[in-house]
Design an enzyme around this catalytic site. Structure first.
Site, short mmCIF file in Angstrom:
data_model
loop_
_atom_site.label_atom_id
_atom_site.label_comp_id
_atom_site.label_asym_id
_atom_site.label_seq_id
_atom_site.Cartn_x
_atom_site.Cartn_y
_atom_site.Cartn_z
N GLU A 10 -2.09 -5.08 -3.78
CA GLU A 10 -1.10 -4.37 -2.97
C GLU A 10 -0.04 -5.33 -2.43
O GLU A 10 1.15 -4.98 -2.35
CB GLU A 10 -1.80 -3.66 -1.82
CG GLU A 10 -2.69 -2.52 -2.29
CD GLU A 10 -3.47 -1.86 -1.17
OE1 GLU A 10 -3.94 -0.73 -1.36
OE2 GLU A 10 -3.61 -2.48 -0.08
N ASP A 27 0.84 -1.20 0.00
CA ASP A 27 0.00 0.00 0.00
C ASP A 27 0.87 1.25 0.00
O ASP A 27 0.62 2.21 -0.73
CB ASP A 27 -0.92 -0.03 1.22
CG ASP A 27 -1.76 1.23 1.35
OD1 ASP A 27 -2.41 1.61 0.37
OD2 ASP A 27 -1.77 1.83 2.44
#
Length: 236
Positions: free
Chosen positions: A122, A50
């Site tokens: 992610e 992320d």
């Protein structure tokens, strides 16, 4: 019976990346519900990915749009790193068949769950970062998000806000909007609104409410001045 090693060849082709440590990709595809031999799932990689995604997108936007103000870059960034965008990328990669899920999750269609797909996107970015470094992860992000970067799926801002920012950036007073005409019955009115910006020709917009007509007028002025293009911005 020995567990067969998963074959990720097709996925690796779509990622256009070869792992030095294949166990990282294995971890990135493992849901917390899966039977675990190592006690690992993609959650930690998702956390890392992320942050890597945000930095890679921010750097790419900074280079791709050299004249864009900070506000526009921030809006583009927010659109690209949202969970829906990450889930779309995971669909393009077609990670679903490779996910390691618990029996219940596998039978309930979780391979198509947008939340899981976004997390895995992610996690894979995080895995590539650990395996090949930031440049490798950034290259993956640039390749995968290229279409979204060049053509945002949603308007980055409404026309009135964009026009006000444009005027402000040129040191001009805020745009002014005037109702030039109102027709139709009270229950179904139609408005024709005029927008003025100092130094620019007047533009008009039509709509079934004052707000819609103002947005249409602002959009027309932005298009005429070349601030916006038809390709990037659909109808209001």
């Amino acid at each position: 019976m020995a567990r067969r090693k998963p074959n990720y060849d097709e996925l690796l082709k779509r990622l256009d990346y070869q792992f030095r440590k294949p166990e990282l990709l294995d971890e990135a595809l493992t849901h917390v519900s899966a039977p675990k031999s190592s006690g690992k799932s993609y959650q930690r990689l998702e956390f890392l990915g992320d942050r890597v995604l945000g930095l890679a997108i921010a750097e790419t936007l900074y280079k791709t749009f050299p004249s864009a103000p900070e506000g526009e870059l921030s809006r583009r960034l927010a659109e690209l790193v949202r969970r829906e965008s990450c889930a779309e990328i995971a669909v393009v990669w077609d990670v679903g068949p490779f996910l390691k899920l618990g029996a219940g999750e596998a039978h309930s269609g979780e391979r198509r769950n947008p939340t899981i797909l976004a997390d895995v996107c992610e996690a894979i970015i995080g895995a590539v970062f650990l395996d090949g470094g930031y440049e490798a992860a950034k290259d993956l992000v640039e390749r995968s998000f290229k279409a979204m970067i060049e053509a945002p799926r949603r308007a980055l801002r409404d026309p009135k806000s964009a026009l006000q920012e444009w005027a402000q950036g040129r040191g001009l007073p805020p745009p002014t909007y005037t109702i030039a005409e109102q027709t139709g019955p009270d229950h179904a009115p139609k408005f024709r609104v005029m927008v003025k910006v100092k130094g620019a020709e007047t533009e008009f917009g039509h709509g079934t409410s004052k707000r819609i007509a103002e947005q249409a007028a602002a959009r027309s002025l932005l298009l005429r001045e070349g601030v916006w293009t038809e390709e990037e911005h659909g109808t209001v």
